[in-house]
Scaffold this active site. Structure first.
Site, PDB file in Angstrom:
ATOM      1  CD  GLU A   1      -1.297  -0.126   3.681  1.00  0.00           C
ATOM      2  OE1 GLU A   1      -1.507  -1.240   4.169  1.00  0.00           O
ATOM      3  OE2 GLU A   1      -1.858   0.895   4.070  1.00  0.00           O
TER       4      GLU A   1
ATOM      5  CB  CYS B   1      -2.779  -4.413   6.235  1.00  0.00           C
ATOM      6  SG  CYS B   1      -2.339  -2.814   6.890  1.00  0.00           S
TER       7      CYS B   1
ATOM      8  CG  HIS C   1      -3.045  -6.924  10.021  1.00  0.00           C
ATOM      9  ND1 HIS C   1      -1.795  -6.668   9.489  1.00  0.00           N
ATOM     10  CD2 HIS C   1      -3.617  -5.705  10.250  1.00  0.00           C
ATOM     11  CE1 HIS C   1      -1.634  -5.364   9.389  1.00  0.00           C
ATOM     12  NE2 HIS C   1      -2.715  -4.757   9.849  1.00  0.00           N
TER      13      HIS C   1
ATOM     14  CE  LYS D   1      -6.933  -3.107  21.636  1.00  0.00           C
ATOM     15  NZ  LYS D   1      -7.749  -2.583  22.737  1.00  0.00           N
TER      16      LYS D   1
HETATM   17  N1  CAA Z   1      -0.035   2.647  30.683  1.00  0.00           N
HETATM   18  C1  CAA Z   1      -0.477   1.490  30.134  1.00  0.00           C
HETATM   19  N2  CAA Z   1      -1.439   1.472  29.156  1.00  0.00           N
HETATM   20  C2  CAA Z   1      -1.947   2.650  28.743  1.00  0.00           C
HETATM   21  C3  CAA Z   1      -1.529   3.872  29.292  1.00  0.00           C
HETATM   22  C4  CAA Z   1      -0.520   3.846  30.300  1.00  0.00           C
HETATM   23  N3  CAA Z   1      -0.052   4.961  30.867  1.00  0.00           N
HETATM   24  N4  CAA Z   1      -2.221   4.858  28.679  1.00  0.00           N
HETATM   25  C5  CAA Z   1      -3.043   4.269  27.772  1.00  0.00           C
HETATM   26  N5  CAA Z   1      -2.888   2.935  27.814  1.00  0.00           N
HETATM   27  C6  CAA Z   1      -3.560   1.929  26.993  1.00  0.00           C
HETATM   28  C7  CAA Z   1      -5.035   2.185  26.811  1.00  0.00           C
HETATM   29  O1  CAA Z   1      -5.792   1.735  27.918  1.00  0.00           O
HETATM   30  C8  CAA Z   1      -5.284   1.385  25.539  1.00  0.00           C
HETATM   31  O2  CAA Z   1      -5.363   0.015  25.864  1.00  0.00           O
HETATM   32  P1  CAA Z   1      -6.678  -0.848  25.504  1.00  0.00           P
HETATM   33  O3  CAA Z   1      -6.877  -0.691  24.014  1.00  0.00           O
HETATM   34  O4  CAA Z   1      -6.311  -2.222  25.885  1.00  0.00           O
HETATM   35  O5  CAA Z   1      -7.779  -0.246  26.273  1.00  0.00           O
HETATM   36  C9  CAA Z   1      -4.002   1.578  24.727  1.00  0.00           C
HETATM   37  O6  CAA Z   1      -3.015   2.016  25.671  1.00  0.00           O
HETATM   38  C10 CAA Z   1      -4.105   2.605  23.589  1.00  0.00           C
HETATM   39  O7  CAA Z   1      -4.533   3.828  24.104  1.00  0.00           O
HETATM   40  P2  CAA Z   1      -5.829   4.592  23.517  1.00  0.00           P
HETATM   41  O8  CAA Z   1      -7.002   3.708  23.472  1.00  0.00           O
HETATM   42  O9  CAA Z   1      -5.914   5.870  24.248  1.00  0.00           O
HETATM   43  O10 CAA Z   1      -5.567   4.820  21.983  1.00  0.00           O
HETATM   44  P3  CAA Z   1      -4.784   5.941  21.194  1.00  0.00           P
HETATM   45  O11 CAA Z   1      -5.689   7.082  21.033  1.00  0.00           O
HETATM   46  O12 CAA Z   1      -3.431   6.175  21.720  1.00  0.00           O
HETATM   47  O13 CAA Z   1      -4.611   5.225  19.769  1.00  0.00           O
HETATM   48  C11 CAA Z   1      -4.550   3.521  18.153  1.00  0.00           C
HETATM   49  C12 CAA Z   1      -4.305   3.851  19.621  1.00  0.00           C
HETATM   50  C13 CAA Z   1      -5.999   3.795  17.798  1.00  0.00           C
HETATM   51  C14 CAA Z   1      -4.243   2.054  17.907  1.00  0.00           C
HETATM   52  C15 CAA Z   1      -3.601   4.438  17.300  1.00  0.00           C
HETATM   53  O14 CAA Z   1      -2.274   4.068  17.575  1.00  0.00           O
HETATM   54  C16 CAA Z   1      -3.842   4.347  15.811  1.00  0.00           C
HETATM   55  O15 CAA Z   1      -4.688   5.029  15.269  1.00  0.00           O
HETATM   56  N6  CAA Z   1      -3.039   3.466  15.100  1.00  0.00           N
HETATM   57  C17 CAA Z   1      -3.128   3.310  13.673  1.00  0.00           C
HETATM   58  C18 CAA Z   1      -4.374   2.531  13.246  1.00  0.00           C
HETATM   59  C19 CAA Z   1      -4.315   1.088  13.654  1.00  0.00           C
HETATM   60  O16 CAA Z   1      -3.287   0.535  13.928  1.00  0.00           O
HETATM   61  N7  CAA Z   1      -5.506   0.438  13.677  1.00  0.00           N
HETATM   62  C20 CAA Z   1      -5.582  -0.968  14.005  1.00  0.00           C
HETATM   63  C21 CAA Z   1      -6.717  -1.674  13.267  1.00  0.00           C
HETATM   64  S1  CAA Z   1      -6.694  -1.254  11.513  1.00  0.00           S
HETATM   65  C22 CAA Z   1      -5.494  -2.237  10.848  1.00  0.00           C
HETATM   66  O17 CAA Z   1      -5.119  -3.213  11.414  1.00  0.00           O
HETATM   67  C23 CAA Z   1      -4.916  -1.824   9.531  1.00  0.00           C
HETATM   68  C24 CAA Z   1      -3.593  -1.215   9.749  1.00  0.00           C
HETATM   69  O18 CAA Z   1      -2.590  -1.901   9.810  1.00  0.00           O
HETATM   70  C25 CAA Z   1      -3.510   0.247   9.899  1.00  0.00           C
END
Ligand code: CAA
Length: 423
Positions: A85, A117, A243, A252
């Site tokens: 991609e 992906c 993936h 998850k």
């Molecule tokens: N200590 C320990 N854990 C902590 C923490 C701390 N101090 N602060 C936050 N966390 C945890 C949260 O509880 C959360 O865990 P859970 O999901 O188990 O609840 C985790 O850290 C992530 O925190 P947030 O939920 O606040 O999420 P974020 O706003 O930081 O964003 C994300 C996380 C959405 C994955 C972001 O990194 C993102 O957008 N990534 C790109 C998109 C992606 O990877 N999507 C995945 C599915 S799509 C796909 O698979 C295709 C692809 O490759 C892109």
């Protein structure tokens, strides 16, 4: 017809870029608790492509190493499919650059497959079908390369899930590394705006939480459907691979399946954590080091399992879930080959990790900046970079609207008369 012929992966190699950023370095720069990146997302380090590395050079490093380490005759390749991609051109596929660099025969179908992906799986499944029809009679193989650079905005929530790398796989009818099961795969498609990259942007746009929900919805559908089509259930899988956009996502995904099967009383005595530790965790170590490599992430897990798996790995049944935003997903399965000699010491992740250099935050920003500069017309620097780290091909920039690649000895690789004259 596919059901009758055993096909699958005869050879597999992963390319590890030469630089990485530790997620604690990124957390400090972003003023974020490092535990969020380490525990919350499950990552450790993310591979960074240097400005002179691009999806073409990474694909080449992986594919050339495969031809050498498994002693494959380039003339035996009848189909080359690149899953990506990170296309470098709106029309010309990465596969055409790669075809020339590898010196493959002109009698070779050559194209890129794109669906975020899912691209790597699209390439692999299509190649498997082609091999099922052709390999036995012609002896020819298909070469699949998944190559990508994951880039998000500086300081964005996606930034700690960046990565880069390539996985090359030789598909054929003697699948010593991984034979595909003959059952019909389960596919799920839905139009969803969870992650995309418009032509005018070098970095993706993402709605992270939507993407996670979409991923899990697709998993649920494909798991149920594959179970129905194949008759395979929870106990039939020694390993479950997913993936891996970030390692915690695999947890998850595993949790979703474990909870669903537990409701039917089908997961035995293992707790969720014990089951995950045994069936999925052994495959995640390389993803934790490289980050998201998009089209190749699932296959990086498979490569990691083969390279460092214990004695349980030989002959093991593996369920694989592939997800591409947009979205298309697929669940399928196969068996690892019986003899580790088929892949031992040839995959190359550990040696690749041992060669890499850590980047400071400032150097990471410099890499990003230089990448943007090199993506512009007239940027060609005519210099080979990266030889000190064993790199065999280098992206030099753009001249006359053509991407220019060079090898350690100063000659340029391109296919137009004007660039040939520069050799
Ligand atoms: N200590 C320990 N854990 C902590 C923490 C701390 N101090 N602060 C936050 N966390 C945890 C949260 O509880 C959360 O865990 P859970 O999901 O188990 O609840 C985790 O850290 C992530 O925190 P947030 O939920 O606040 O999420 P974020 O706003 O930081 O964003 C994300 C996380 C959405 C994955 C972001 O990194 C993102 O957008 N990534 C790109 C998109 C992606 O990877 N999507 C995945 C599915 S799509 C796909 O698979 C295709 C692809 O490759 C892109």
């Amino acid at each position: 017809m596919f059901a009758q012929t055993p096909v699958g992966i005869e050879a597999i190699v992963a390319h590890v870029p030469k630089h990485f950023v530790d997620l604690t370095t990124l957390a400090a720069a972003n003023d974020v608790d490092p535990a969020k990146y380490y525990q919350g997302l499950g990552g450790r380090r993310m591979a960074m492509a240097a400005p002179y590395e691009d999806p073409v050079t990474m694909a080449y490093e992986a594919a050339q190493a495969l031809l050498e380490r498994y002693d494959v005759d380039p003339a035996s390749i009848g189909m080359l499919v690149v899953g990506t991609e990170s296309g470098v051109d709106g029309a010309k596929p990465i596969a055409s650059y790669l075809h020339g660099l590898l010196g493959l025969s002109s009698d070779c179908r050559t194209f890129d497959a794109k669906h975020a992906c899912y691209s790597g799986t699209a390439a692999l499944r299509l190649s498997a079908d082609w091999c099922a029809m052709r390999a036995a009679e012609s002896g020819r193989k298909a070469l699949v390369v998944a190559t990508d650079i994951a880039r998000y905005g500086v300081g964005s929530s996606g930034e700690p899930t960046q990565g880069a790398g390539a996985v090359a796989m030789l598909m054929g009818d003697r699948p010593g590394c991984f034979g595909l099961d003959p059952h019909p795969e389960a596919v799920y498609t839905e139009q969803v705006m969870d992650f995309w990259r418009p032509h005018y942007r070098s970095i993706a746009v993402v709605d992270g939480q939507t993407s996670i929900r979409s991923y899990l919805r697709a998993l649920q559908h494909t798991w149920d459907e594959y179970k129905r089509r194949s008759g395979l259930g929870w106990d039939d899988y020694d390993y479950l691979l997913f993936h891996v956009p970030f390692p915690k996502m695999a947890f998850k995904a595993f949790r979703l399946l474990h909870e669903r099967e537990a409701r039917n009383g089908g997961v035995g005595k293992d707790t969720l954590e014990e089951a995950f530790e045994r069936r999925t965790q052994p495959a995640l170590w390389a993803n934790m080091e490289l980050g998201n490599i998009y089209s190749g992430s699932l296959y990086l897990s498979l490569a990691g399992l083969l390279e460092r798996g214990d004695e349980r790995v030989a002959g093991a049944r593996v369920g694989l879930f592939s997800y591409g935003s947009g979205c298309c997903a697929e669940f399928f399965s196969g068996r690892i080959g019986p003899d580790p000699d088929a892949w031992r010491d040839r995959i190359g992740i550990v040696p690749g990790l041992m060669r890499r250099h850590e980047l400071s935050y400032e150097r990471y920003l410099h890499f990003r900046h230089t990448f943007e500069e090199l993506a512009c017309e007239g940027s060609c620097v005519d210099t080979f970079h990266g030889a000190d780290s064993g790199q065999r091909i280098s992206f030099c920039g753009i001249r006359d609207h053509q991407r220019i690649y060079s090898r350690p000895r100063p000659y340029l690789v391109s296919y137009s008369p004007s660039a040939q004259a520069l050799k």
